[in-house]
Design a protein around this motif. Structure first.
Motif, short mmCIF file in Angstrom:
data_model
loop_
_atom_site.label_atom_id
_atom_site.label_comp_id
_atom_site.label_asym_id
_atom_site.label_seq_id
_atom_site.Cartn_x
_atom_site.Cartn_y
_atom_site.Cartn_z
N VAL A 70 45.13 -46.16 -61.07
CA VAL A 70 45.09 -44.99 -61.95
C VAL A 70 44.96 -43.71 -61.14
O VAL A 70 45.70 -42.73 -61.35
N GLY A 71 44.01 -43.69 -60.19
CA GLY A 71 43.81 -42.51 -59.37
C GLY A 71 45.04 -42.16 -58.55
O GLY A 71 45.44 -40.99 -58.46
N LEU A 72 45.67 -43.20 -57.95
CA LEU A 72 46.84 -42.96 -57.12
C LEU A 72 48.00 -42.41 -57.95
O LEU A 72 48.74 -41.53 -57.48
N TYR A 73 48.16 -42.90 -59.17
CA TYR A 73 49.24 -42.41 -60.02
C TYR A 73 49.11 -40.91 -60.25
O TYR A 73 50.09 -40.15 -60.08
N TYR A 74 47.91 -40.45 -60.62
CA TYR A 74 47.75 -39.04 -60.94
C TYR A 74 47.78 -38.16 -59.69
O TYR A 74 48.22 -37.01 -59.77
N VAL A 75 47.35 -38.69 -58.56
CA VAL A 75 47.48 -37.95 -57.30
C VAL A 75 48.96 -37.75 -56.96
O VAL A 75 49.39 -36.64 -56.58
N ALA A 133 51.33 -34.30 -56.93
CA ALA A 133 52.09 -33.91 -55.73
C ALA A 133 53.57 -33.75 -56.01
O ALA A 133 54.35 -33.48 -55.10
N GLY A 134 53.98 -33.96 -57.27
CA GLY A 134 55.36 -33.77 -57.65
C GLY A 134 56.21 -35.03 -57.63
O GLY A 134 57.43 -34.95 -57.80
N THR A 135 55.59 -36.20 -57.47
CA THR A 135 56.34 -37.46 -57.47
C THR A 135 56.80 -37.79 -58.88
O THR A 135 56.10 -37.54 -59.86
N GLY A 136 57.98 -38.41 -59.00
CA GLY A 136 58.51 -38.79 -60.30
C GLY A 136 57.71 -39.89 -60.95
O GLY A 136 56.94 -40.60 -60.30
N GLU A 137 57.90 -40.05 -62.25
CA GLU A 137 57.12 -41.03 -63.02
C GLU A 137 57.32 -42.46 -62.49
O GLU A 137 56.34 -43.18 -62.25
#
Length: 259
Positions: free
Chosen positions: A49-54, A58-62
């Motif tokens: 969960v934390g890595l997804y929102y980080v 940072a502008g990474t796609g879904e």
């Protein structure tokens, strides 16, 4: 999930380890179980969960963020397989599910497929628990034996002679199996109805809510049926709650003890 299988280890003689200097087996087992549970929560829930929102910040796609955030559970599963020096069925299944969902998400450009994988895994785990009702020992009873290796003889005597004791553990297996299926359905609804960026946080929170609800019902059943009194007599366990999931820390760590 897989049925936890007690692992035998080398035993020491009383002369090698005086009783007064040895850590109580149940205390050591409880400490190991709590540590395993904490590691699993960290690797399978908090980090993804934390890595997804980080990554999203940072502008990474879904899709990319979802696939990369799934690396923590995958690495945890690989570590378990390496630690036991052999692949296990649930570990192979977990990795296969992660790879299939990743491939499907990339081919269809649909991030919701990656979101739905947790629901699929939970549903299959629930079905598996219910299937163990047709085996000699249901899953929750096997989990209990793993949690209390020092009381195996007492548990087996109760299982063989006490029909009410058997009904309790079969009933709890139904409870956790049905609970996981309801949890899985909610995950699928979340995955396909809410905004993608909302789902990971709710998905992680749902694990906590489901576990707490099932745990409370389990403890009420054990108390009302006096099952713990049957197991421990007048000496009640040191405030350690029974949890089928907690023996190995939940969905990821279940593979740690599977043979």
């Amino acid at each position: 999930m897989t049925p936890p299988t007690p692992r035998s280890g080398p035993t020491a003689s009383p002369a090698d380890h005086p009783p007064e200097q040895s850590e109580p087996p149940e205390a050591a087992e409880g400490s190991s179980s709590r540590w395993g549970f904490a590691v699993t929560v960290l690797c399978d829930i908090v980090l993804p969960v934390g890595l997804y929102y980080v990554l999203r910040a940072a502008g990474t796609g879904e899709i990319t963020a979802l696939l990369l955030s799934g690396s923590a559970p995958a690495l945890h599963t690989l570590h378990s397989a390496i630690r036991h020096r052999k692949p296990d069925a649930i570990g192979v299944f977990t990795l296969a599910l992660l790879l299939v969902s990743a491939g499907a998400s990339l081919m269809t450009s649909d991030p919701r497929i990656a979101l739905a994988r947790n629901g699929l895994f939970t549903a299959l785990a629930g079905v598996w628990l219910l299937v163990t009702l047709f085996t000699a020992r249901p899953f929750t009873y096997q989990a209990l034996r793993t949690l209390l290796p020092g009381r195996t003889a007492v548990l087996e005597r109760l299982w063989e002679t006490d029909a009410a004791f058997r009904r309790v553990w079969r009933g709890l297996t139904v409870l956790w199996g049905a609970g996981l299926l309801c949890d899985a359905l909610l995950r699928l609804v979340l995955a396909y109805t809410l905004p993608v960026d909302t789902v990971p946080a709710l998905d992680g929170a749902l694990y906590a809510v489901s576990w707490i609800v099932l745990q409370i019902i389990t403890q009420v059943v054990l108390y009302r049926t006096r099952t713990l009194t049957k197991i421990f007599g007048d000496r009640m366990p040191g405030r350690r709650a029974f949890s089928p999931a907690g023996t190995d820390g939940g969905r990821g760590a279940a593979a740690d003890r599977a043979d």
